[in-house]
Design a protein around this motif. Structure first.
Motif, PDB file in Angstrom:
ATOM      1  N   ARG A 176     -22.941 -15.634   6.082  1.00 44.72           N
ATOM      2  CA  ARG A 176     -22.441 -14.280   5.835  1.00 44.72           C
ATOM      3  C   ARG A 176     -23.353 -13.573   4.853  1.00 44.72           C
ATOM      4  NH1 ARG A 176     -21.466 -13.730   0.172  1.00 44.72           N
ATOM      5  NH2 ARG A 176     -20.287 -15.495  -0.624  1.00 44.72           N
ATOM      6  N   CYS A 177     -23.252 -12.238   4.849  1.00 46.70           N
ATOM      7  CA  CYS A 177     -24.044 -11.408   3.947  1.00 46.70           C
ATOM      8  C   CYS A 177     -23.123 -10.390   3.289  1.00 46.70           C
ATOM      9  CB  CYS A 177     -25.159 -10.700   4.714  1.00 46.70           C
ATOM     10  SG  CYS A 177     -26.216  -9.659   3.681  1.00 46.70           S
ATOM     11  N   LEU A 178     -23.174 -10.319   1.978  1.00 47.58           N
ATOM     12  CA  LEU A 178     -22.414  -9.334   1.213  1.00 47.58           C
ATOM     13  C   LEU A 178     -23.380  -8.275   0.711  1.00 47.58           C
ATOM     14  CD1 LEU A 178     -20.065  -8.168  -0.496  1.00 47.58           C
ATOM     15  CD2 LEU A 178     -20.586  -9.909  -2.220  1.00 47.58           C
ATOM     16  N   ILE A 179     -23.179  -7.032   1.131  1.00 44.82           N
ATOM     17  CA  ILE A 179     -23.976  -5.911   0.633  1.00 44.82           C
ATOM     18  C   ILE A 179     -23.115  -5.178  -0.380  1.00 44.82           C
ATOM     19  CG2 ILE A 179     -25.344  -3.880   1.214  1.00 44.82           C
ATOM     20  CD1 ILE A 179     -24.225  -6.083   4.050  1.00 44.82           C
ATOM     21  N   ALA A 180     -23.471  -5.280  -1.646  1.00 45.12           N
ATOM     22  CA  ALA A 180     -22.646  -4.737  -2.716  1.00 45.12           C
ATOM     23  C   ALA A 180     -22.886  -3.244  -2.901  1.00 45.12           C
ATOM     24  CB  ALA A 180     -22.921  -5.476  -4.021  1.00 45.12           C
ATOM     25  N   ARG A 181     -21.964  -2.622  -3.625  1.00 44.63           N
ATOM     26  CA  ARG A 181     -22.012  -1.173  -3.835  1.00 44.63           C
ATOM     27  C   ARG A 181     -23.290  -0.729  -4.553  1.00 44.63           C
ATOM     28  NH1 ARG A 181     -16.752   1.126  -3.427  1.00 44.63           N
ATOM     29  NH2 ARG A 181     -15.174  -0.450  -2.989  1.00 44.63           N
ATOM     30  N   ASP A 182     -23.854  -1.603  -5.384  1.00 51.18           N
ATOM     31  CA  ASP A 182     -25.057  -1.220  -6.134  1.00 51.18           C
ATOM     32  C   ASP A 182     -26.346  -1.621  -5.412  1.00 51.18           C
ATOM     33  OD1 ASP A 182     -25.071  -3.942  -6.458  1.00 51.18           O
ATOM     34  OD2 ASP A 182     -25.207  -3.920  -8.648  1.00 51.18           O
ATOM     35  N   GLY A 183     -26.223  -2.114  -4.169  1.00 50.68           N
ATOM     36  CA  GLY A 183     -27.404  -2.493  -3.404  1.00 50.68           C
ATOM     37  C   GLY A 183     -27.802  -3.946  -3.550  1.00 50.68           C
ATOM     38  N   THR A 184     -27.057  -4.705  -4.351  1.00 50.12           N
ATOM     39  CA  THR A 184     -27.325  -6.140  -4.448  1.00 50.12           C
ATOM     40  C   THR A 184     -26.894  -6.819  -3.150  1.00 50.12           C
ATOM     41  OG1 THR A 184     -27.058  -6.202  -6.847  1.00 50.12           O
ATOM     42  CG2 THR A 184     -26.711  -8.270  -5.662  1.00 50.12           C
ATOM     43  N   ILE A 185     -27.729  -7.736  -2.647  1.00 52.45           N
ATOM     44  CA  ILE A 185     -27.417  -8.449  -1.415  1.00 52.45           C
ATOM     45  C   ILE A 185     -27.295  -9.939  -1.692  1.00 52.45           C
ATOM     46  CG2 ILE A 185     -28.267  -9.093   0.873  1.00 52.45           C
ATOM     47  CD1 ILE A 185     -29.436  -6.393   1.180  1.00 52.45           C
ATOM     48  N   GLU A 186     -26.221 -10.510  -1.168  1.00 53.14           N
ATOM     49  CA  GLU A 186     -25.960 -11.942  -1.334  1.00 53.14           C
ATOM     50  C   GLU A 186     -25.762 -12.546   0.046  1.00 53.14           C
ATOM     51  OE1 GLU A 186     -23.030 -13.652  -4.376  1.00 53.14           O
ATOM     52  OE2 GLU A 186     -21.863 -13.598  -2.502  1.00 53.14           O
ATOM     53  N   THR A 187     -26.659 -13.450   0.430  1.00 54.10           N
ATOM     54  CA  THR A 187     -26.574 -14.111   1.723  1.00 54.10           C
ATOM     55  C   THR A 187     -26.318 -15.596   1.510  1.00 54.10           C
ATOM     56  OG1 THR A 187     -28.103 -12.517   2.727  1.00 54.10           O
ATOM     57  CG2 THR A 187     -27.777 -14.605   3.883  1.00 54.10           C
ATOM     58  N   VAL A 188     -25.352 -16.142   2.270  1.00 56.77           N
ATOM     59  CA  VAL A 188     -25.005 -17.553   2.126  1.00 56.77           C
ATOM     60  C   VAL A 188     -24.961 -18.214   3.501  1.00 56.77           C
ATOM     61  CG1 VAL A 188     -23.326 -19.224   1.273  1.00 56.77           C
ATOM     62  CG2 VAL A 188     -23.632 -17.054   0.061  1.00 56.77           C
ATOM     63  N   PHE A 189     -25.773 -19.232   3.677  1.00 57.66           N
ATOM     64  CA  PHE A 189     -25.669 -20.125   4.823  1.00 57.66           C
ATOM     65  C   PHE A 189     -24.910 -21.358   4.331  1.00 57.66           C
ATOM     66  CE2 PHE A 189     -29.487 -17.643   5.465  1.00 57.66           C
ATOM     67  CZ  PHE A 189     -29.453 -17.308   6.808  1.00 57.66           C
ATOM     68  N   SER A 190     -23.840 -21.756   5.021  1.00 62.61           N
ATOM     69  CA  SER A 190     -23.012 -22.845   4.489  1.00 62.61           C
ATOM     70  C   SER A 190     -22.758 -23.954   5.506  1.00 62.61           C
ATOM     71  CB  SER A 190     -21.671 -22.286   4.007  1.00 62.61           C
ATOM     72  OG  SER A 190     -20.972 -21.672   5.071  1.00 62.61           O
ATOM     73  N   ASP A 191     -23.680 -24.090   6.458  1.00 60.23           N
ATOM     74  CA  ASP A 191     -23.562 -25.176   7.446  1.00 60.23           C
ATOM     75  C   ASP A 191     -24.947 -25.755   7.708  1.00 60.23           C
ATOM     76  OD1 ASP A 191     -22.422 -26.914   9.265  1.00 60.23           O
ATOM     77  OD2 ASP A 191     -22.415 -25.474  10.910  1.00 60.23           O
ATOM     78  N   LEU A 192     -25.562 -26.320   6.657  1.00 60.38           N
ATOM     79  CA  LEU A 192     -26.943 -26.756   6.730  1.00 60.38           C
ATOM     80  C   LEU A 192     -27.101 -28.219   7.137  1.00 60.38           C
ATOM     81  CD1 LEU A 192     -27.248 -24.096   5.118  1.00 60.38           C
ATOM     82  CD2 LEU A 192     -28.958 -25.241   3.720  1.00 60.38           C
ATOM     83  N   LEU A 193     -26.155 -29.063   6.766  1.00 63.46           N
ATOM     84  CA  LEU A 193     -26.337 -30.504   6.930  1.00 63.46           C
ATOM     85  C   LEU A 193     -26.139 -30.944   8.377  1.00 63.46           C
ATOM     86  CD1 LEU A 193     -24.462 -31.752   3.734  1.00 63.46           C
ATOM     87  CD2 LEU A 193     -26.918 -31.416   4.051  1.00 63.46           C
ATOM     88  N   ARG A 194     -27.019 -31.814   8.841  1.00 57.22           N
ATOM     89  CA  ARG A 194     -26.936 -32.350  10.190  1.00 57.22           C
ATOM     90  C   ARG A 194     -26.920 -33.883  10.125  1.00 57.22           C
ATOM     91  NH1 ARG A 194     -25.708 -28.021  10.512  1.00 57.22           N
ATOM     92  NH2 ARG A 194     -26.547 -26.280  11.727  1.00 57.22           N
ATOM     93  N   ASP A 195     -26.095 -34.468  10.992  1.00 60.43           N
ATOM     94  CA  ASP A 195     -25.984 -35.931  11.040  1.00 60.43           C
ATOM     95  C   ASP A 195     -27.093 -36.480  11.936  1.00 60.43           C
ATOM     96  OD1 ASP A 195     -25.260 -38.547  11.081  1.00 60.43           O
ATOM     97  OD2 ASP A 195     -23.173 -38.212  11.685  1.00 60.43           O
TER      98      ASP A 195
END
Length: 233
Positions: A176-195
């Motif tokens: 997901r990506c959060l675009i904040a009111r002040d233009g700050t962007i926070e991107t999180v990938f949370s399914d990285l691990l593979r068996d």
């Protein structure tokens, strides 16, 4: 008259270049036709990351401050405050990023994710940091997918901080990506691990591609929104 307007813009550009120390980067000027053969010049001056700026001309060197009451020459105390601005801003941005990382890790940010290994990317436009009016949320919500970290992103919603866009699995964000009111962007990938072969691995090439692609995509989007940098990544 277009020629007179061009001369006026050139003159003011020369003043900004030769009459300020240090120079103010990314000053933009453009003529606006107001009818009856008349024009005005609109000047956009970004928030400086290197204040204060000294005005020097005709043998005079002075520092000025502008507020709601107009402009006045800066006092010693005001100059002390301005000279420390850059260091304080850097500390504030670092503190903000550390706080957000802690909230993501502890899942106290109200954006539940899979937690299967995380890549978190923050991009802060220093010139608009803490300016809650920088992003027009209504326009952004109409099409936030340009900032999406995945082509499969179908979810979008407005939250207190800004607009979130991403994709979900099992009711939780896998990216997901959060675009904040002040233009700050926070991107999180949370399914990285593979068996793989009884162990957990992170696909290295995929990780690098996501990191570089996400940063470029977000920077392009921020610049289109009017961000001038500098950027903290």
């Amino acid at each position: 008259d277009g020629t007179i307007t061009d001369v006026g813009i050139q003159r003011m550009e020369n003043w900004c270049r030769d009459g300020l120390e240090p120079r103010v980067a990314s000053v933009h000027m453009r003529p606006i036709d107001v009818g009856n053969g008349r024009s005005v010049i609109a000047i956009s001056i970004p928030r400086s990351m290197n204040p204060p700026h000294r005005v020097y001309m005709q043998g005079s060197n002075r520092f000025f401050i502008r507020n709601s009451n107009g402009k006045h020459e800066a006092s010693v105390e005001e100059l002390r405050h301005l000279f420390g601005f850059g260091a304080r801003l850097s500390d504030e941005i670092a503190s903000f990023i550390n706080d957000r990382r802690a909230r993501i890790r502890d899942q106290t940010d109200h954006l539940a994710d899979l937690g299967n290994g995380r890549l978190t990317i923050h991009i802060v436009n220093a010139s608009s940091f803490r300016d809650q009016t920088f992003v027009d949320l209504k326009k952004l919500y109409a099409d936030p997918y340009r900032f999406s970290p995945s082509s499969d992103a179908t979810k979008r919603r407005v939250v207190l901080e800004g607009v979130v866009v991403g994709s979900k699995s099992e009711g939780k964000f896998d990216c997901r990506c959060l675009i904040a009111r002040d233009g700050t962007i926070e991107t999180v990938f949370s399914d990285l691990l593979r068996d793989r072969d009884g162990g957990l691995l992170i696909p290295g090439q995929w990780l690098v591609e996501q990191l570089l692609g996400t940063v470029k995509n977000c920077l392009d989007g921020l610049i289109d929104l009017g961000a001038t940098g500098p950027f903290v990544i």
